[in-house]
Design a protein around this motif. Structure first.
Motif, PDB file in Angstrom:
ATOM      1  N   UNK A 190       0.478  17.174  -2.677  1.00 44.35           N
ATOM      2  CA  UNK A 190       0.389  15.641  -1.744  1.00 44.35           C
ATOM      3  C   UNK A 190       1.538  16.462  -0.652  1.00 44.35           C
ATOM      4  N   UNK A 191       1.248  16.701   0.432  1.00 42.35           N
ATOM      5  CA  UNK A 191       2.065  16.912   1.531  1.00 42.35           C
ATOM      6  C   UNK A 191       2.634  15.720   2.270  1.00 42.35           C
ATOM      7  N   UNK A 192       2.182  14.618   2.178  1.00 40.21           N
ATOM      8  CA  UNK A 192       3.029  13.264   3.253  1.00 40.21           C
ATOM      9  C   UNK A 192       3.118  12.195   1.831  1.00 40.21           C
ATOM     10  N   UNK A 193       3.651  10.848   2.213  1.00 42.37           N
ATOM     11  CA  UNK A 193       3.643   9.940   1.675  1.00 42.37           C
ATOM     12  C   UNK A 193       4.107   8.668   2.041  1.00 42.37           C
ATOM     13  N   UNK A 194       3.340   7.716   2.422  1.00 39.56           N
ATOM     14  CA  UNK A 194       3.661   6.193   3.147  1.00 39.56           C
ATOM     15  C   UNK A 194       3.410   5.264   2.624  1.00 39.56           C
ATOM     16  N   UNK A 206       0.731  -1.256  -0.390  1.00 42.96           N
ATOM     17  CA  UNK A 206      -0.122   0.264  -0.234  1.00 42.96           C
ATOM     18  C   UNK A 206       0.775   1.241   0.149  1.00 42.96           C
ATOM     19  N   UNK A 207       0.207   2.671  -0.537  1.00 43.87           N
ATOM     20  CA  UNK A 207       0.977   3.333  -0.260  1.00 43.87           C
ATOM     21  C   UNK A 207      -0.320   4.830  -0.165  1.00 43.87           C
ATOM     22  N   UNK A 208       0.334   5.480   0.798  1.00 41.20           N
ATOM     23  CA  UNK A 208      -1.126   6.390   1.584  1.00 41.20           C
ATOM     24  C   UNK A 208       0.162   7.808   1.757  1.00 41.20           C
TER      25      UNK A 208
END
Length: 68
Positions: free
Chosen positions: A45-49, A35-37
């Motif tokens: 977009x400000x954060x990617x997990x 998964x990518x959040x």
């Protein structure tokens, strides 16, 4: 994610995208692993997990961006 959405219903909207049905979105945001959040603030977009993360780890990244 659903728990966080329930805790912050006025500030957080959770949207899931099926990457097989939406390859253009996957490509435009360079999603390479699942998964990518991706956290968006004001449409940007400000954060990617990436990878499976617990609620506490996700909350650490998300909560600072929520409007109080």
């Amino acid at each position: 994610l659903e728990q966080l959405g329930a805790e912050y219903p006025e500030q957080l909207k959770i949207v899931k995208v099926d990457i097989e049905l939406n390859p253009m979105i996957t490509s435009s945001y360079s999603v390479l692993k699942v998964p990518t959040l991706i956290l968006f603030k004001n449409g940007q977009p400000v954060e990617r997990m990436v990878g499976a993360l617990g609620k506490d780890k996700i909350a650490e990244k998300v909560v600072p961006y929520l409007d109080k």
